[in-house]
Design a protein around this motif. Structure first.
Motif, PDB file in Angstrom:
ATOM      1  N   THR A   1     -71.414 -32.781  -1.624  1.00 41.09           N
ATOM      2  CA  THR A   1     -70.386 -31.969  -2.688  1.00 41.09           C
ATOM      3  C   THR A   1     -69.381 -32.735  -3.295  1.00 41.09           C
ATOM      4  O   THR A   1     -68.663 -32.247  -4.171  1.00 41.09           O
ATOM      5  CB  THR A   1     -70.069 -30.842  -1.950  1.00 41.09           C
ATOM      6  OG1 THR A   1     -69.038 -31.142  -0.807  1.00 41.09           O
ATOM      7  CG2 THR A   1     -71.290 -29.936  -1.326  1.00 41.09           C
ATOM      8  N   GLY A   2     -68.925 -33.707  -2.272  1.00 41.97           N
ATOM      9  CA  GLY A   2     -67.835 -34.683  -2.928  1.00 41.97           C
ATOM     10  C   GLY A   2     -66.415 -34.197  -2.310  1.00 41.97           C
ATOM     11  O   GLY A   2     -65.403 -35.079  -2.408  1.00 41.97           O
ATOM     12  N   TYR A   3     -66.371 -33.261  -1.559  1.00 44.56           N
ATOM     13  CA  TYR A   3     -65.435 -32.448  -1.016  1.00 44.56           C
ATOM     14  C   TYR A   3     -65.445 -32.041   0.461  1.00 44.56           C
ATOM     15  O   TYR A   3     -66.563 -31.521   0.755  1.00 44.56           O
ATOM     16  CB  TYR A   3     -64.724 -31.160  -1.996  1.00 44.56           C
ATOM     17  CG  TYR A   3     -64.133 -31.840  -3.240  1.00 44.56           C
ATOM     18  CD1 TYR A   3     -62.830 -31.865  -3.132  1.00 44.56           C
ATOM     19  CD2 TYR A   3     -64.941 -31.836  -4.371  1.00 44.56           C
ATOM     20  CE1 TYR A   3     -62.322 -31.986  -4.470  1.00 44.56           C
ATOM     21  CE2 TYR A   3     -64.346 -32.255  -5.634  1.00 44.56           C
ATOM     22  CZ  TYR A   3     -62.822 -32.376  -5.596  1.00 44.56           C
ATOM     23  OH  TYR A   3     -62.378 -32.685  -6.870  1.00 44.56           O
ATOM     24  N   ILE A   4     -64.351 -32.229   1.223  1.00 41.07           N
ATOM     25  CA  ILE A   4     -64.241 -31.662   2.671  1.00 41.07           C
ATOM     26  C   ILE A   4     -63.175 -30.785   2.674  1.00 41.07           C
ATOM     27  O   ILE A   4     -62.071 -31.481   2.712  1.00 41.07           O
ATOM     28  CB  ILE A   4     -64.293 -32.769   3.328  1.00 41.07           C
ATOM     29  CG1 ILE A   4     -65.561 -33.501   3.136  1.00 41.07           C
ATOM     30  CG2 ILE A   4     -64.400 -32.295   5.019  1.00 41.07           C
ATOM     31  CD1 ILE A   4     -65.469 -34.978   4.149  1.00 41.07           C
ATOM     32  N   ASP A   5     -63.334 -29.633   2.990  1.00 42.36           N
ATOM     33  CA  ASP A   5     -62.126 -28.911   2.991  1.00 42.36           C
ATOM     34  C   ASP A   5     -61.042 -28.841   1.820  1.00 42.36           C
ATOM     35  O   ASP A   5     -59.935 -28.738   2.117  1.00 42.36           O
ATOM     36  CB  ASP A   5     -61.253 -28.928   4.385  1.00 42.36           C
ATOM     37  CG  ASP A   5     -62.241 -28.671   5.856  1.00 42.36           C
ATOM     38  OD1 ASP A   5     -63.052 -27.940   5.539  1.00 42.36           O
ATOM     39  OD2 ASP A   5     -61.934 -29.406   6.629  1.00 42.36           O
ATOM     40  N   GLY A   6     -61.774 -28.776   0.831  1.00 40.38           N
ATOM     41  CA  GLY A   6     -60.884 -28.925  -0.531  1.00 40.38           C
ATOM     42  C   GLY A   6     -60.352 -30.157  -0.786  1.00 40.38           C
ATOM     43  O   GLY A   6     -59.641 -30.524  -1.827  1.00 40.38           O
ATOM     44  N   LYS A   7     -60.692 -31.355  -0.191  1.00 43.28           N
ATOM     45  CA  LYS A   7     -60.158 -32.545  -0.305  1.00 43.28           C
ATOM     46  C   LYS A   7     -61.149 -33.685  -0.774  1.00 43.28           C
ATOM     47  O   LYS A   7     -62.314 -33.453  -0.127  1.00 43.28           O
ATOM     48  CB  LYS A   7     -59.271 -33.088   0.709  1.00 43.28           C
ATOM     49  CG  LYS A   7     -58.079 -32.375   1.167  1.00 43.28           C
ATOM     50  CD  LYS A   7     -57.229 -33.038   2.410  1.00 43.28           C
ATOM     51  CE  LYS A   7     -56.083 -32.060   2.595  1.00 43.28           C
ATOM     52  NZ  LYS A   7     -55.540 -32.746   3.817  1.00 43.28           N
ATOM     53  N   LYS A   8     -60.926 -34.352  -1.444  1.00 43.92           N
ATOM     54  CA  LYS A   8     -62.187 -35.512  -1.763  1.00 43.92           C
ATOM     55  C   LYS A   8     -62.432 -36.023  -0.840  1.00 43.92           C
ATOM     56  O   LYS A   8     -61.850 -36.626  -0.089  1.00 43.92           O
ATOM     57  CB  LYS A   8     -61.524 -36.480  -3.199  1.00 43.92           C
ATOM     58  CG  LYS A   8     -61.247 -35.901  -4.350  1.00 43.92           C
ATOM     59  CD  LYS A   8     -60.434 -36.494  -5.274  1.00 43.92           C
ATOM     60  CE  LYS A   8     -60.322 -36.141  -6.660  1.00 43.92           C
ATOM     61  NZ  LYS A   8     -59.653 -37.060  -7.534  1.00 43.92           N
TER      62      LYS A   8
ATOM     63  N   VAL B   1     -69.147 -37.360 -12.297  1.00 41.19           N
ATOM     64  CA  VAL B   1     -69.170 -37.546 -11.184  1.00 41.19           C
ATOM     65  C   VAL B   1     -69.934 -36.386 -10.543  1.00 41.19           C
ATOM     66  O   VAL B   1     -70.797 -36.392  -9.717  1.00 41.19           O
ATOM     67  CB  VAL B   1     -67.998 -37.834 -10.418  1.00 41.19           C
ATOM     68  CG1 VAL B   1     -68.041 -37.946  -8.828  1.00 41.19           C
ATOM     69  CG2 VAL B   1     -67.413 -39.308 -10.949  1.00 41.19           C
ATOM     70  N   MET B   2     -69.293 -35.311 -10.914  1.00 41.86           N
ATOM     71  CA  MET B   2     -69.936 -33.797 -10.240  1.00 41.86           C
ATOM     72  C   MET B   2     -71.337 -33.595 -10.686  1.00 41.86           C
ATOM     73  O   MET B   2     -72.116 -33.216  -9.988  1.00 41.86           O
ATOM     74  CB  MET B   2     -69.162 -32.652 -10.698  1.00 41.86           C
ATOM     75  CG  MET B   2     -67.636 -32.788 -10.216  1.00 41.86           C
ATOM     76  SD  MET B   2     -67.466 -33.172  -8.378  1.00 41.86           S
ATOM     77  CE  MET B   2     -68.341 -31.808  -7.752  1.00 41.86           C
ATOM     78  N   ARG B   3     -71.856 -33.921 -11.894  1.00 40.13           N
ATOM     79  CA  ARG B   3     -73.181 -34.060 -12.134  1.00 40.13           C
ATOM     80  C   ARG B   3     -74.132 -35.021 -11.498  1.00 40.13           C
ATOM     81  O   ARG B   3     -75.072 -34.637 -10.952  1.00 40.13           O
ATOM     82  CB  ARG B   3     -73.264 -34.197 -13.555  1.00 40.13           C
ATOM     83  CG  ARG B   3     -72.836 -33.194 -14.650  1.00 40.13           C
ATOM     84  CD  ARG B   3     -73.507 -33.381 -16.133  1.00 40.13           C
ATOM     85  NE  ARG B   3     -73.068 -34.642 -16.695  1.00 40.13           N
ATOM     86  CZ  ARG B   3     -71.823 -34.880 -17.349  1.00 40.13           C
ATOM     87  NH1 ARG B   3     -71.113 -33.677 -17.646  1.00 40.13           N
ATOM     88  NH2 ARG B   3     -71.356 -36.018 -17.934  1.00 40.13           N
ATOM     89  N   GLU B   4     -73.586 -35.823 -10.933  1.00 38.33           N
ATOM     90  CA  GLU B   4     -74.115 -37.106  -9.999  1.00 38.33           C
ATOM     91  C   GLU B   4     -74.350 -36.399  -8.832  1.00 38.33           C
ATOM     92  O   GLU B   4     -75.367 -36.501  -8.136  1.00 38.33           O
ATOM     93  CB  GLU B   4     -73.338 -38.345  -9.896  1.00 38.33           C
ATOM     94  CG  GLU B   4     -74.157 -39.421  -9.289  1.00 38.33           C
ATOM     95  CD  GLU B   4     -73.266 -40.766  -9.293  1.00 38.33           C
ATOM     96  OE1 GLU B   4     -73.825 -41.418  -8.411  1.00 38.33           O
ATOM     97  OE2 GLU B   4     -72.902 -41.016  -9.956  1.00 38.33           O
TER      98      GLU B   4
END
Length: 337
Positions: A106-113, A11-14
């Protein structure tokens, strides 16, 4: 547990690919638009220079740097906006265009998914479950006790089959609702067509929607996976991944236990699977046509004891849910009153 390390990395590679693609597309847009409107490139260059001058002055202690440069900044911005409007270009045509503006890919907002990450996670979990299509109809929203008789008695319970099944359905709902706190294991048993697999699917959908990993396997498929891992170790990858999912998923559903070709190997692998999952504190649901007594005779004493000590048995009374569903479908099409 939700995604395993490999799934998470994928997922992070995507996300990385999305960021790279969007940067490339932004660069291409800039080159094209600046080529057509050179003055726009000059204005953007002046804005960048102005920002550097402002930062330098602030570092030098000039607290009025922002106010001193505001007039010049507003003048450049006004000309830029006028040029874009005259050219029929959107105000953000030169900005980065993210697939998800919330997390900027990035997949994250303030450290949350971010919700886009959670949606991708759900897609993976549904695919991994092996019953994505089935769960569109097998869920508690469509679960009803109307397909069970309100007059036929449910064994020695003193209740009608419908009343009894209300309790079974409530138990399954409670299992899903309290899964995070209590976990647990179930054996749903009864004759063919009484709704065992349907109820297991209802629980599966609830847990996937809570971002738990669920794997559904017919008993024969489970033993195929275990056999591949044991006898084809040189073919690493798929078999190894399959066994990992069997042992590590939050909920494993073994459907129709007792219909497979039973032998010493299947007994040994079933014990290994159940015992490992109990040690790892992972939950399992088994559906079977066999009664508790038959399970004890069909499989080893060790398996019987694991089931009796660690699983809750829910009996489903006679009545073919599939016949009821077929009748309801005919009613909808006017074929039966």
């Amino acid at each position: 547990m939700a995604l395993n390390n490999s799934q998470y990395a994928s997922v992070m590679r995507e996300y990385d690919r999305k960021q790279s693609r969007n940067r490339q597309e932004q660069q291409q847009r800039r080159e094209q638009i600046y080529g057509l409107y050179p003055r726009l490139a000059e204005l953007d260059g002046e804005l960048s220079t102005l920002a550097v001058r402002q930062a330098r002055r602030l570092l030098e202690g000039d607290s009025g740097a922002l106010e001193n440069l505001r007039g010049e900044y507003d003048k450049i911005r006004a000309e830029r906006e006028k040029l874009l409007d005259a050219a029929g270009l959107a105000p953000d045509c030169l900005d980065m265009h993210w697939d998800c503006a919330l997390c900027r890919d990035t997949g994250y907002i303030d450290g949350k998914k971010c919700r886009c990450f959670l949606q991708k996670e759900l897609e993976i979990l549904y695919h991994q479950s092996r019953i994505r299509e089935r769960l569109q109809t097998e869920n508690f929203e469509s679960c009803t006790d109307l397909c069970y008789s309100d007059t036929e008695p449910a064994g020695k319970s003193g209740q009608s089959v419908r009343q009894y099944m209300r309790g079974v359905i409530a138990s399954c709902k409670s299992f899903a609702a309290n899964f995070d706190r209590e976990g647990g294991n179930l054996v749903l048993y009864g004759s063919t067509g009484v709704g065992k697999t349907f109820l297991a699917g209802c629980i599966a959908k609830e847990l996937i929607e809570q971002y738990h990993s669920v794997v559904y396997l017919a008993a024969a498929d489970l033993f195929d996976i275990m056999a591949k891992e044991r006898f084809h170790r040189e073919e690493e990858g798929e078999a190894e991944s399959g066994v990992w999912s069997v042992l590590e998923c939050d909920l494993l559903i073994i459907d129709d236990l007792g219909t497979e070709f039973a032998n010493g190997f299947t007994n040994a692998q079933l014990f290994y699977c159940l015992n490992e999952r109990l040690l790892r504190r992972k939950s399992t649901i088994i559906t079977t046509n066999l009664t508790p007594g038959q399970l004890g005779r069909e499989y080893s004493e060790r398996i019987g004891s694991r089931l009796v000590e660690n699983f809750r048995f829910l009996s489903l009374p006679q009545g073919d849910v599939r016949i009821w569903k077929q009748r309801e479908q005919r009613k909808k099409h006017g074929g039966e009153k």
